[in-house]
Design a protein around this motif. Structure first.
Motif, PDB file in Angstrom:
ATOM      1  N   VAL A  80       0.840  -1.204   0.000  1.00  0.00           N
ATOM      2  CA  VAL A  80       0.000   0.000   0.000  1.00  0.00           C
ATOM      3  C   VAL A  80       0.872   1.250   0.000  1.00  0.00           C
ATOM      4  CG1 VAL A  80      -1.814   1.232   1.239  1.00  0.00           C
ATOM      5  CG2 VAL A  80      -1.777  -1.272   1.257  1.00  0.00           C
ATOM      6  N   VAL A  81       1.963   1.213   0.748  1.00  0.00           N
ATOM      7  CA  VAL A  81       2.862   2.369   0.819  1.00  0.00           C
ATOM      8  C   VAL A  81       3.470   2.655  -0.542  1.00  0.00           C
ATOM      9  CG1 VAL A  81       5.023   3.215   1.821  1.00  0.00           C
ATOM     10  CG2 VAL A  81       3.367   2.033   3.260  1.00  0.00           C
ATOM     11  N   LEU A  82       3.922   1.611  -1.242  1.00  0.00           N
ATOM     12  CA  LEU A  82       4.581   1.802  -2.541  1.00  0.00           C
ATOM     13  C   LEU A  82       3.628   2.385  -3.578  1.00  0.00           C
ATOM     14  CD1 LEU A  82       6.724  -1.467  -2.753  1.00  0.00           C
ATOM     15  CD2 LEU A  82       7.539   0.869  -2.360  1.00  0.00           C
ATOM     16  N   ASN A  83       2.322   2.182  -3.402  1.00  0.00           N
ATOM     17  CA  ASN A  83       1.336   2.703  -4.355  1.00  0.00           C
ATOM     18  C   ASN A  83       0.722   4.022  -3.911  1.00  0.00           C
ATOM     19  OD1 ASN A  83       1.558   0.466  -6.129  1.00  0.00           O
ATOM     20  ND2 ASN A  83       0.228  -0.744  -4.799  1.00  0.00           N
ATOM     21  N   ASP A  84       1.221   4.589  -2.827  1.00  0.00           N
ATOM     22  CA  ASP A  84       0.639   5.828  -2.292  1.00  0.00           C
ATOM     23  C   ASP A  84       1.065   7.026  -3.137  1.00  0.00           C
ATOM     24  OD1 ASP A  84      -0.767   6.948   0.297  1.00  0.00           O
ATOM     25  OD2 ASP A  84       0.933   8.283  -0.107  1.00  0.00           O
ATOM     26  N   ASP A  85       0.148   7.971  -3.314  1.00  0.00           N
ATOM     27  CA  ASP A  85       0.435   9.161  -4.140  1.00  0.00           C
ATOM     28  C   ASP A  85       1.519  10.035  -3.519  1.00  0.00           C
ATOM     29  OD1 ASP A  85      -1.427   8.377  -6.005  1.00  0.00           O
ATOM     30  OD2 ASP A  85      -3.069   9.538  -5.097  1.00  0.00           O
ATOM     31  N   ARG A  86       1.552  10.114  -2.171  1.00  0.00           N
ATOM     32  CA  ARG A  86       2.559  10.938  -1.517  1.00  0.00           C
ATOM     33  C   ARG A  86       3.961  10.447  -1.875  1.00  0.00           C
ATOM     34  NH1 ARG A  86       2.492  13.372   3.778  1.00  0.00           N
ATOM     35  NH2 ARG A  86       0.627  12.175   4.270  1.00  0.00           N
ATOM     36  N   LEU A  87       4.162   9.122  -1.842  1.00  0.00           N
ATOM     37  CA  LEU A  87       5.473   8.559  -2.141  1.00  0.00           C
ATOM     38  C   LEU A  87       5.814   8.737  -3.618  1.00  0.00           C
ATOM     39  CD1 LEU A  87       7.950   7.065  -1.149  1.00  0.00           C
ATOM     40  CD2 LEU A  87       6.734   4.908  -1.497  1.00  0.00           C
ATOM     41  N   LYS A  88       4.832   8.558  -4.489  1.00  0.00           N
ATOM     42  CA  LYS A  88       5.094   8.742  -5.917  1.00  0.00           C
ATOM     43  C   LYS A  88       5.503  10.189  -6.224  1.00  0.00           C
ATOM     44  CE  LYS A  88       1.989   5.050  -7.486  1.00  0.00           C
ATOM     45  NZ  LYS A  88       0.763   4.711  -8.245  1.00  0.00           N
ATOM     46  N   GLN A  89       4.832  11.145  -5.580  1.00  0.00           N
ATOM     47  CA  GLN A  89       5.196  12.546  -5.784  1.00  0.00           C
ATOM     48  C   GLN A  89       6.602  12.834  -5.270  1.00  0.00           C
ATOM     49  OE1 GLN A  89       2.116  14.828  -3.888  1.00  0.00           O
ATOM     50  NE2 GLN A  89       0.524  14.127  -5.316  1.00  0.00           N
ATOM     51  N   ALA A  90       6.966  12.205  -4.118  1.00  0.00           N
ATOM     52  CA  ALA A  90       8.312  12.408  -3.573  1.00  0.00           C
ATOM     53  C   ALA A  90       9.369  11.831  -4.507  1.00  0.00           C
ATOM     54  CB  ALA A  90       8.418  11.759  -2.191  1.00  0.00           C
ATOM     55  N   ILE A  91       9.076  10.683  -5.130  1.00  0.00           N
ATOM     56  CA  ILE A  91      10.010  10.079  -6.091  1.00  0.00           C
ATOM     57  C   ILE A  91      10.206  11.011  -7.283  1.00  0.00           C
ATOM     58  CG2 ILE A  91      10.317   8.165  -7.714  1.00  0.00           C
ATOM     59  CD1 ILE A  91       8.875   6.374  -5.664  1.00  0.00           C
ATOM     60  N   GLU A  92       9.109  11.547  -7.809  1.00  0.00           N
ATOM     61  CA  GLU A  92       9.202  12.451  -8.951  1.00  0.00           C
ATOM     62  C   GLU A  92       9.925  13.744  -8.582  1.00  0.00           C
ATOM     63  OE1 GLU A  92       5.235  13.030 -10.243  1.00  0.00           O
ATOM     64  OE2 GLU A  92       4.969  10.964 -10.973  1.00  0.00           O
ATOM     65  N   LYS A  93       9.655  14.263  -7.386  1.00  0.00           N
ATOM     66  CA  LYS A  93      10.299  15.507  -6.952  1.00  0.00           C
ATOM     67  C   LYS A  93      11.805  15.320  -6.786  1.00  0.00           C
ATOM     68  CE  LYS A  93      10.077  18.972  -3.264  1.00  0.00           C
ATOM     69  NZ  LYS A  93       9.392  19.381  -2.005  1.00  0.00           N
ATOM     70  N   THR A  94      12.196  14.172  -6.213  1.00  0.00           N
ATOM     71  CA  THR A  94      13.627  13.893  -6.027  1.00  0.00           C
ATOM     72  C   THR A  94      14.314  13.711  -7.364  1.00  0.00           C
ATOM     73  OG1 THR A  94      13.137  12.812  -3.919  1.00  0.00           O
ATOM     74  CG2 THR A  94      15.279  12.368  -4.891  1.00  0.00           C
ATOM     75  N   ALA A  95      13.683  12.974  -8.258  1.00  0.00           N
ATOM     76  CA  ALA A  95      14.269  12.755  -9.591  1.00  0.00           C
ATOM     77  C   ALA A  95      14.403  14.066 -10.359  1.00  0.00           C
ATOM     78  CB  ALA A  95      13.423  11.755 -10.378  1.00  0.00           C
ATOM     79  N   LEU A  96      13.375  14.922 -10.253  1.00  0.00           N
ATOM     80  CA  LEU A  96      13.422  16.213 -10.948  1.00  0.00           C
ATOM     81  C   LEU A  96      14.539  17.094 -10.391  1.00  0.00           C
ATOM     82  CD1 LEU A  96      12.154  18.109 -13.030  1.00  0.00           C
ATOM     83  CD2 LEU A  96      10.568  18.885 -11.234  1.00  0.00           C
ATOM     84  N   GLN A  97      14.701  17.086  -9.088  1.00  0.00           N
ATOM     85  CA  GLN A  97      15.759  17.883  -8.467  1.00  0.00           C
ATOM     86  C   GLN A  97      17.144  17.389  -8.898  1.00  0.00           C
ATOM     87  OE1 GLN A  97      15.504  17.966  -4.203  1.00  0.00           O
ATOM     88  NE2 GLN A  97      17.049  19.560  -3.977  1.00  0.00           N
ATOM     89  N   GLN A  98      17.322  16.068  -8.938  1.00  0.00           N
ATOM     90  CA  GLN A  98      18.596  15.504  -9.395  1.00  0.00           C
ATOM     91  C   GLN A  98      18.833  15.821 -10.871  1.00  0.00           C
ATOM     92  OE1 GLN A  98      18.047  11.366  -8.459  1.00  0.00           O
ATOM     93  NE2 GLN A  98      18.657  11.591  -6.299  1.00  0.00           N
ATOM     94  N   PHE A  99      17.759  15.801 -11.650  1.00  0.00           N
ATOM     95  CA  PHE A  99      17.867  16.091 -13.084  1.00  0.00           C
ATOM     96  C   PHE A  99      18.298  17.543 -13.317  1.00  0.00           C
ATOM     97  CE2 PHE A  99      15.885  17.360 -17.151  1.00  0.00           C
ATOM     98  CZ  PHE A  99      16.507  16.463 -17.999  1.00  0.00           C
ATOM     99  N   GLN A 100      17.712  18.460 -12.533  1.00  0.00           N
ATOM    100  CA  GLN A 100      18.056  19.880 -12.671  1.00  0.00           C
ATOM    101  C   GLN A 100      19.473  20.179 -12.205  1.00  0.00           C
ATOM    102  OE1 GLN A 100      14.918  21.764 -10.449  1.00  0.00           O
ATOM    103  NE2 GLN A 100      13.441  21.654 -12.152  1.00  0.00           N
ATOM    104  N   ASP A 101      19.955  19.387 -11.224  1.00  0.00           N
ATOM    105  CA  ASP A 101      21.302  19.621 -10.704  1.00  0.00           C
ATOM    106  C   ASP A 101      22.390  19.016 -11.599  1.00  0.00           C
ATOM    107  OD1 ASP A 101      20.185  20.922  -8.582  1.00  0.00           O
ATOM    108  OD2 ASP A 101      20.292  19.203  -7.201  1.00  0.00           O
ATOM    109  N   SER A 102      21.993  18.185 -12.574  1.00  0.00           N
ATOM    110  CA  SER A 102      22.970  17.511 -13.425  1.00  0.00           C
ATOM    111  C   SER A 102      23.192  18.307 -14.719  1.00  0.00           C
ATOM    112  CB  SER A 102      22.507  16.099 -13.748  1.00  0.00           C
ATOM    113  OG  SER A 102      21.388  16.135 -14.605  1.00  0.00           O
ATOM    114  N   ASP A 103      24.185  17.893 -15.466  1.00  0.00           N
ATOM    115  CA  ASP A 103      24.502  18.553 -16.735  1.00  0.00           C
ATOM    116  C   ASP A 103      23.707  17.965 -17.902  1.00  0.00           C
ATOM    117  OD1 ASP A 103      26.362  20.080 -15.396  1.00  0.00           O
ATOM    118  OD2 ASP A 103      28.005  18.655 -15.757  1.00  0.00           O
ATOM    119  N   ARG A 104      23.186  16.743 -17.732  1.00  0.00           N
ATOM    120  CA  ARG A 104      22.446  16.094 -18.808  1.00  0.00           C
ATOM    121  C   ARG A 104      20.993  16.564 -18.816  1.00  0.00           C
ATOM    122  NH1 ARG A 104      23.568   9.743 -18.569  1.00  0.00           N
ATOM    123  NH2 ARG A 104      22.163   9.917 -20.388  1.00  0.00           N
ATOM    124  N   ASN A 105      20.384  16.590 -20.001  1.00  0.00           N
ATOM    125  CA  ASN A 105      19.001  17.056 -20.112  1.00  0.00           C
ATOM    126  C   ASN A 105      18.151  16.177 -21.026  1.00  0.00           C
ATOM    127  OD1 ASN A 105      20.172  17.675 -22.510  1.00  0.00           O
ATOM    128  ND2 ASN A 105      19.776  19.892 -22.419  1.00  0.00           N
TER     129      ASN A 105
END
Length: 860
Positions: free
Chosen positions: A199-224
């Motif tokens: 249930v936790v893995l399918n929760d919207d809060r966790l999915k949003q946190a995964i996307e937010k972390t990935a987006l932050q890492q993407f913005q901090d990197s040189d690749r686009n």
């Protein structure tokens, strides 16, 4: 041994059939893994019991050999070194038989006379003294909860020994009585403990946190490119999965029952009694019927705390909780066992810089706890964080409680019942914390260290344990009361604020800013309640008397008198005692339990004398036991210190000046004690404490009553106070100190209690001179301060050697940081201290030192 082997075989068969019934609910991997764990546990249990049986048999054989030797040894001829002749042995044997014959006749006469007396006279029935029911909820904050779950017969109930399980003859056959513990765990109520990982893995809060972390890492990197972003998403999804499965609990009803049976066998090996109030247990049973989650909040003294709490709840048919445990306990085998008993592992500390950016970990923890609460799990965690190193309750950490409060605020749960829990030990099972208080690093938990500790524990005697469950109270009602109090300025709430920890979840924005004050108030209220309901053990009382009154030693007779007075005083203040009986026996028992490393027993002038080992490092461990009662007398000690500071040479004490001084001392000790509940006015509590001291101990002389004319003049002066600028302090009568011996000795006794802390705080302020013009790491600064205290102890400038304490020094540094004298920078898990720019000079350090040092000075 043959009987034990037969019992073991039957036990294994029972366990096999129990496993057979649960096999349908377990997959093959978990079944194999669980069976392997149980086999290892059984092996160690029987190995330990076998070794203890060998030790016992050796003791029995040794005692019988000595008995045989002493029976034939010619003691009257003083020939105990050798058996000289057969004639001597025969003569000695005849004399022994003659004495036994006469003593047997005397015993018969005494027995007949006693029987005659019993027949003629009815023996008086001794009614045991009523025991105060500790831990009722606050009458102001939770008045509705206080009226529930308690009946009038609760206070009359006697304590139960949880380990003493003796089945009755009624409805119990031979097998049930023979295997009473196995029968007990078999008949326990079965609860469902659902797993929520999917249930936790399918929760919207966790999915949003995964996307937010990935987006932050993407913005901090040189690749686009998009492929790189998808790769980041996949990696964060894997990390979330790894965090969750590393954190989650695998609470199992079968593991709980099996561990309960093991504890019934092992606990009596090193503990004489686990006392609990049946009235408190009944309140928990009734609270469990409400279908609201129970949040257990115990003070943390030992690793045995959560094991005992789950053991008691299970055997009283209360749902076992999920327990928040530090990730340092994820050691081989024991980590898996704790996970099966309900532990879920969280990070002990979060880096204050990186932790704020770790949205993924916060989301996993927050979501997991929310889903556990929604699934109906009870939860247990320690507000103090780690175990107390001083014996005093620690200041609360707000992380996990903030998640509970947030779950209530956002509607995840309708309500929750908070249950403060107090646990106290006659002798601490975990050993002592002397090494850490002397500045040495904490030893990490390992499998080998755990096994050595278990073997040491099983071959030692730790006396009695006392557990007090406070009355469950509604979180909803408490939040409503605190929110309403903000709108009532007439209430005059005055409480000491403290800064939240930057390394806890609280400091990483798990809870919204608007709820932080609420979480802080609830936390401090619970710690205060736990401290008030902690029972006093025999070792606490003896250590307290020795360090506060008899540091140079005292005869047993003197200690008996003082212990009787202390027991009476604690009874009047409705503080429960974890011991009963004659004070003489209690002193001898607790001295034996503390051992020769802390207590020295000797004869002086023909009288038995007990003297504390009041030198380093022993005194640190002794002060640990004493601090339970120091916490109880903390506010009275603060008042006594303030009286000695503000008293004039004529023996007068200004009321206003006394109150201000007490409040200043409370500010100094704000990281050591919580002297009043957040719902109380501190100034009112101080005034009540002063009045109580005066009523019970007559520390002030009664003044003559004003004449009617003088009283009328004062009323008129007060009425025109604003117009004529008449100071109210000028019209009040000052206190006049009593010079009676009992009052003087009482104030002197109370002042002593907090002097070790004052000395530690003063020397810490004195040592800040090392920071003038430079910065130091926390470890270097603390070690320098420890060395300075030890140097002043050697020189006689510091009287109390228990002032050498890392915890006191760190609390003093927190205080001076709050006073804007120090600033602390954290980088890569290192804390760097320096003086504030406007305080970076010797004069400012001297001024700070004098502010604290003035309270150490001798009274006028």
């Amino acid at each position: 041994m043959m009987i034990q082997l037969v019992f073991s075989l039957i036990t294994y068969l029972n366990l096999f059939f129990l496993c057979f019934f649960v096999v349908k609910k377990l997959d093959l991997f978990h079944l194999f893994y669980g069976s392997l764990q149980l086999a290892i546990v059984l092996f160690f249990v029987y190995l330990i019991l076998f070794l203890k049986w060998i030790n016992k048999m050796v003791d029995i054989l040794t005692n019988r050999i000595f008995d045989s030797f002493s029976r034939f040894s010619p003691k009257e001829n003083h020939q105990t070194e050798s058996l000289t002749t057969i004639s001597h042995l025969k003569r000695f044997s005849k004399e022994q038989q003659f004495r036994k014959r006469h003593s047997f006749k005397d015993d018969i006469k005494d027995r007949e006379s006693q029987l005659f007396d019993i027949k003629e006279h009815v023996a008086e029935v001794e009614i045991p003294p009523s025991r105060p029911l500790m831990g009722l909820s606050c009458n102001y904050c939770t008045s509705l909860s206080r009226e529930s779950l308690v009946n009038k017969t609760t206070e009359k109930l006697a304590l139960n020994n949880i380990l003493d399980h003796t089945p009755s003859l009624h409805n119990n056959g031979f097998l049930q009585r023979t295997f009473s513990h196995l029968n007990q765990v078999y008949q326990l109520r079965k609860f469902d403990y659902p797993q929520v990982a999917e249930v936790v893995l399918n929760d919207d809060r966790l999915k949003q946190a995964i996307e937010k972390t990935a987006l932050q890492q993407f913005q901090d990197s040189d690749r686009n490119d998009d492929d790189f972003y998808q790769e980041l998403l996949k990696n964060n999804q894997k990390r979330a999965n790894k965090l969750l499965y590393g954190m989650r609990s695998t609470l199992s009803d079968f593991i709980l029952r099996f561990t309960s049976w093991v504890l019934y066998k092992l606990l009596p090996c090193f503990i004489s009694c686990v006392g609990a109030h049946p009235g408190q247990i009944n309140m928990l049973k009734e609270a469990g019927k409400t279908n609201l989650p129970l949040i257990f909040l115990p003070l943390h003294r030992s690793h045995l705390d959560y094991i005992l709490i789950s053991f008691i709840l299970l055997n009283n048919n209360v749902r076992s909780p999920l327990v928040a445990a530090g990730d340092n306990l994820r050691i081989p085998f024991f980590g898996s066992l704790l996970r099966g008993l309900g532990a879920f592992f969280i990070k002990r500390r979060i880096d204050p810089i990186m932790g704020r950016k770790d949205h993924l970990y916060k989301a996993v923890l927050h979501t997991y706890m929310n889903e556990c609460l929604r699934a109906g799990h009870n939860v247990e965690f320690f507000l103090e964080g780690g175990r107390t190193r001083t014996g005093k309750p620690c200041m609360p950490k707000y992380g996990i409680l903030s998640v509970i409060v947030e779950a209530f605020m956002d509607g995840t749960i309708d309500d929750a019942l908070l249950v403060p829990v107090s646990v106290n030990y006659e002798k601490l099972v975990d050993g002592n914390f002397v090494r850490e208080q002397l500045g040495q690093p904490k030893e990490m938990e390992t499998f080998g260290a755990a096994m050595r500790a278990i073997w040491h524990v099983l071959n030692s005697d730790f006396g009695m344990i006392r557990i007090d469950f406070n009355q469950p109270f509604s979180l909803k009602e408490l939040v409503k009361t605190f929110n309403a109090s903000k709108k009532l300025p007439a209430n005059g709430l005055k409480m000491l604020k403290s800064n939240p920890s930057t390394t806890s979840l609280y400091g990483t924005d798990v809870v919204s800013d608007e709820h932080k004050t609420l979480v802080e108030s609830i936390s401090k209220h619970i710690i205060y309640d736990c401290a008030k309901s902690t029972s006093v053990m025999s070792t606490n009382a003896l250590a307290f008397l020795l360090l506060s009154k008899h540091r140079e030693g005292a005869t047993v007779k003197q200690l008996v008198v003082d212990l009787d007075l202390l027991r009476e005083e604690l009874h009047q203040s409705r503080k429960d005692l974890g011991f009963t009986g004659d004070s003489f026996d209690i002193i001898n028992y607790s001295a034996e339990l503390l051992g020769p490393g802390l207590i020295r027993k000797e004869k002086v002038n023909g009288e038995d004398t007990i003297k504390p080992i009041a030198i380093l490092p022993n005194v640190i461990e002794l002060s640990y036991y004493s601090n339970t009662l120091v916490t109880h007398f903390a506010l009275e000690s603060i008042v006594a210190i303030a009286v000695s500071v503000v008293a004039t040479a004529a023996g007068t004490v200004s009321h206003v000046e006394l109150i201000d001084t007490v409040l200043d001392l409370c500010s100094i000790f704000q990281y050591e004690f919580i002297v009043c509940k957040p719902c109380q006015n501190l100034e009112h509590i101080v005034i009540g404490c002063i009045d109580d001291l005066n009523v019970r101990h007559r520390i002030f002389v009664e003044q003559e009553q004003d004449s009617e004319r003088v009283a009328r003049s004062k009323r008129i002066a007060k009425r025109f106070d604003d117009e004529d600028d008449i100071d109210e302090a000028e019209t009040e009568k000052p206190y006049i100190l009593s010079d009676e011996k009992t009052a003087v000795e009482r104030l002197k006794f109370l002042r002593v209690l907090l002097m070790p802390l004052l000395e530690a705080y003063a020397v810490t302020a004195f040592s800040l001179d090392k920071l003038v013009g430079k910065s130091l790491l926390e470890s270097e600064l603390v070690n320098d301060i420890l060395s300075e205290i030890q140097l002043q102890v050697s020189a006689g400038a510091v009287i109390y050697e228990e002032s050498v304490s890392v915890d006191s020094i760190k609390n003093a540094l927190k205080l001076y940081q709050k006073w804007d004298v120090l600033e602390c920078h954290t980088e890569k898990k290192l804390r760097l201290y320096s003086l504030k720019e406007n305080q970076d000079n010797t004069e400012s350090v001297k001024s700070l030192y004098q502010r604290v040092h003035k309270y150490r000075q001798s009274p006028n």
